[in-house]
Scaffold this motif. Structure first.
Motif, PDB file in Angstrom:
ATOM      1  N   ARG A  24       2.852   2.529  -1.384  1.00  0.00           N
ATOM      2  CA  ARG A  24       2.081   1.760  -1.498  1.00  0.00           C
ATOM      3  C   ARG A  24       1.628   0.758  -0.499  1.00  0.00           C
ATOM      4  O   ARG A  24       2.553   0.380   0.319  1.00  0.00           O
ATOM      5  CB  ARG A  24       2.415   0.592  -2.688  1.00  0.00           C
ATOM      6  CG  ARG A  24       2.532   1.375  -4.222  1.00  0.00           C
ATOM      7  CD  ARG A  24       3.263   0.418  -5.200  1.00  0.00           C
ATOM      8  NE  ARG A  24       2.598  -0.737  -5.204  1.00  0.00           N
ATOM      9  CZ  ARG A  24       3.258  -1.914  -5.846  1.00  0.00           C
ATOM     10  NH1 ARG A  24       4.431  -1.853  -6.389  1.00  0.00           N
ATOM     11  NH2 ARG A  24       2.423  -3.137  -5.834  1.00  0.00           N
ATOM     12  N   SER A  25       0.377   0.907  -0.023  1.00  0.00           N
ATOM     13  CA  SER A  25       0.133   0.541   1.482  1.00  0.00           C
ATOM     14  C   SER A  25       0.302  -1.097   1.437  1.00  0.00           C
ATOM     15  O   SER A  25       0.782  -1.506   2.512  1.00  0.00           O
ATOM     16  CB  SER A  25      -1.383   0.675   1.737  1.00  0.00           C
ATOM     17  OG  SER A  25      -1.651   1.934   1.706  1.00  0.00           O
ATOM     18  N   THR A  54       7.774   3.534  -1.991  1.00  0.00           N
ATOM     19  CA  THR A  54       6.898   3.012  -3.040  1.00  0.00           C
ATOM     20  C   THR A  54       5.552   3.859  -2.702  1.00  0.00           C
ATOM     21  O   THR A  54       4.772   4.207  -3.610  1.00  0.00           O
ATOM     22  CB  THR A  54       6.655   1.674  -3.001  1.00  0.00           C
ATOM     23  OG1 THR A  54       5.828   1.186  -1.844  1.00  0.00           O
ATOM     24  CG2 THR A  54       7.813   0.743  -3.115  1.00  0.00           C
TER      25      THR A  54
END
Length: 240
Positions: A201-202, A199
């Motif tokens: 995304r962190s 993703t």
């Protein structure tokens, strides 16, 4: 109106304006919509308002505008808008409850979730249908009904979109953690890791690394624990 909504959302997404500033924009757009019969656009801006208030921790306001969103979406006759508004309601109601929440109180949330599942299935809205399943499985986990949650999650194919499948494996990690099933925990953390990293995304990677660290500590693998602790700290710095 549509352009103004999209522009405000873009500015907020890329941190060019604050949530409070975005809400001021959305409120002005919402006022202008009142003189039209564009219920679909009205539902869209109300969704963003409800979500912004939720992000601000103003859950009463979030619920108020979500209920307006549901009504506007119903008037638009767009079933997808209705489905999205019902998903938003699930999220807001779940996050509005005081904690710890009595197990019995999740019955109401499960009923709402099953309504979303039925609505998605009836109208051929696969994403709404699947997100409904993810929420209901989450509520079952909170109730300690792990078999019911597992059955719900296993009914979701790994071929579904990434936002669906990484959430599926995140929930399966939680079941394995709480039931202390080490074999399943290892398998699900690796499946969650692979999807979470994709993703980019962190915040999603943070959740995966948290489970990976927990598993490494559980099996007393010092090298892996050190590695995932470092990755987790990197995620936290980015998310902060």
């Amino acid at each position: 109106l549509q352009f103004r909504i999209s522009r405000t959302r873009y500015l907020l997404k890329y941190s060019k304006i604050s949530i409070d500033s975005a809400l001021s924009h959305y409120h002005r757009i919402y006022e202008d919509i009142q003189s039209t019969d564009h219920h679909d656009v009205e539902a869209q801006v109300l969704d963003y308002m409800a979500t912004a208030y939720r992000s601000n921790g103003q859950m009463d306001k979030a619920f108020e505008f979500n209920q307006k969103e549901i009504r506007a979406a119903s008037l638009s006759t767009d079933s997808l808008l209705v489905g999205r508004s019902l998903i938003t309601e699930l999220d807001i109601v779940y996050n509005s409850f005081p904690w710890p929440l009595p197990v019995s109180d999740f019955d109401e949330l499960i009923a709402k979730g099953n309504h979303v599942i039925a609505y998605g299935k009836e109208h051929g809205l696969n994403t709404i249908y699947l997100f409904g399943k993810l929420y209901v499985s989450k509520f079952y986990i909170e109730q300690g009904k792990f078999d019911e949650a597992n059955d719900m999650l296993m009914s979701i194919s790994d071929d579904e979109a990434l936002p669906i499948t990484f959430s599926k494996y995140e929930h399966l990690c939680e079941i394995a953690k709480q039931t202390q099933d080490q074999e399943s925990y290892r398998k699900y953390t690796l499946s969650f890791k692979e999807r979470a990293y994709r993703t980019k995304r962190s915040f999603v990677a943070l959740n995966a690394n948290n489970y990976l660290l927990d598993y490494a500590l559980l099996v007393q693998n010092k090298d892996s624990a050190t590695f995932y602790m470092q990755r987790l700290e990197e995620n936290l710095a980015v998310v902060d």
